[in-house]
Design an enzyme around this catalytic site. Sequence first.
Site, PDB file in Angstrom:
ATOM      1  N   TYR A  12      18.983 -13.066 -48.337  1.00 26.11           N
ATOM      2  CA  TYR A  12      18.513 -12.158 -49.370  1.00 26.11           C
ATOM      3  C   TYR A  12      19.052 -10.683 -48.495  1.00 26.11           C
ATOM      4  CZ  TYR A  12      14.312 -12.221 -46.977  1.00 26.11           C
ATOM      5  OH  TYR A  12      13.455 -12.446 -45.560  1.00 26.11           O
ATOM      6  N   LYS A  13      19.533 -10.900 -47.369  1.00 23.65           N
ATOM      7  CA  LYS A  13      19.918  -9.636 -46.363  1.00 23.65           C
ATOM      8  C   LYS A  13      21.455  -9.574 -46.832  1.00 23.65           C
ATOM      9  CE  LYS A  13      16.270 -10.106 -43.866  1.00 23.65           C
ATOM     10  NZ  LYS A  13      15.616 -10.468 -42.208  1.00 23.65           N
ATOM     11  N   ARG A  46      16.018   3.015 -39.434  1.00 27.29           N
ATOM     12  CA  ARG A  46      17.522   1.619 -38.975  1.00 27.29           C
ATOM     13  C   ARG A  46      18.705   1.940 -40.119  1.00 27.29           C
ATOM     14  NH1 ARG A  46      15.763  -4.474 -40.054  1.00 27.29           N
ATOM     15  NH2 ARG A  46      15.141  -3.260 -42.058  1.00 27.29           N
ATOM     16  N   ASP A  52      17.447 -18.859 -35.154  1.00 28.45           N
ATOM     17  CA  ASP A  52      16.761 -17.909 -36.355  1.00 28.45           C
ATOM     18  C   ASP A  52      18.313 -16.393 -36.437  1.00 28.45           C
ATOM     19  OD1 ASP A  52      16.300 -15.855 -38.636  1.00 28.45           O
ATOM     20  OD2 ASP A  52      13.929 -16.353 -38.277  1.00 28.45           O
ATOM     21  N   PHE A  72      10.913 -11.239 -35.120  1.00 31.49           N
ATOM     22  CA  PHE A  72      10.532 -11.393 -36.407  1.00 31.49           C
ATOM     23  C   PHE A  72       8.900 -11.973 -36.301  1.00 31.49           C
ATOM     24  CE2 PHE A  72      10.099 -10.922 -41.094  1.00 31.49           C
ATOM     25  CZ  PHE A  72      10.179  -9.120 -41.571  1.00 31.49           C
TER      26      PHE A  72
END
Length: 397
Positions: free
Chosen positions: A209-210, A356, A184, A113
């Site tokens: 938060y995912k 996605r 990560d 990312f």
Amino acid sequence: MTASLPRKDLFDLPEGMIYLDGNSLGPLPVAVKDHLASVVAEQWGQHLIKGWNLDDWMEQPVRVGTRVGRLIGAPAGSVVMGDTLSLKVYQALSAALEMRPERKVVLSDSGNFPSDLYMAEGLIRHLGKGHELRVVAPEEVEAAITDEVAAVMITQVDYRTGRMHDMAAITRKAHVEGAVMIWDLAHSAGAVPVDLAASNCEFAVGCTYKYLNGGPGAPAFIYVRPDLVDTIQPALSGWLGHDAPFAFEQSYRPAKDIERMRVGTPPVLQMSALEVALDAWEGVDMADLRAASVRLCDLFIAEVEAKCPELQLVSPRDASVRGSQVSFAFEHGYAAMQALIARDVIGDFRAPDVMRFGFTPLYIDEGDVIRAVEILAEVIDQRLWDNPAYRRTGRVT
Ligand SMILES: *Cc1c(COP(=O)(O)O)cnc(C)c1O
């Protein structure tokens, strides 16, 4: 007892919406609403400053960290919550580089990312010691780990394609070459089984938060391997990582355990939301979750390929190297995703052309997958995306 999936009743999902974006922002757990209201009214409202002791706000980052740790194979007391993931990346990488002062290469991959790479660039510039950020293709990571590499900093699951790295194999290679391993887990925690202790990696970081449904801006986590934590020199040496914050000493002395990775005042309201959101995982066996995730992803791929041949699969077909999301490329992907969202099927878009979809077995089932693809097929077959309203881009895609 093992909980059966899905557990839709635990989430406050809008009526009629099929939410396939829990890989980006998890939905609101029902219990969070009442709990947050009571934390605001009673803890903050009535207890005010007393809340730090009375409501154990000060212990919360480690207490919640231990609960997140259970989902990623980390022992109690080896994970602490706080700040944002970008900051946790910075903390882990700066500590790793201090552990290998004679080496100058930070190895990452092009599937990482961007924020992780940007933080590495900033750290390297700030250190001014001639480090190099070396970014290779995901397939080349293992071969690129040489004895020049100080730290390997990799995101296990690729945010665009869902391709998943072999954590054990890459960590093993890093250690054979004497490099420090940082994982990560942004798209792994709550999505796939992770066994940090078995991997033996030095550091891991991730956000909540995912897949962990902690809400927008929920605190990140950092894991440090327990045998190392006392040797880490925190670059972000804030007072709450001090051994005795309320001694107000003039100089920094790091706390003796994982608390040294704390920085400043924790976000109590966000952390309280997360703490209750984690109840949704009670009794969930990660192997069952993974099996359900693979079933949903495989079904989605089969349905899309049967009904929307214009779309090209960009995720691995082999579930063993895929996380809990599926992406398809489509020339008009942005507009098609907007058309889909307008019909209450929520996924997202990643440039240049990737549609996605995240699959979260806590609240998504096979019926949702089939219905979502029916609506997607209407959007594609009837060119519903071909509408100027769907070409406007917002700040967030
Ligand atoms: C989501 C994500 C981030 C976001 O970082 P924040 O600081 O929480 O905004 C960073 N890295 C990875 C790999 C991610 O997937």
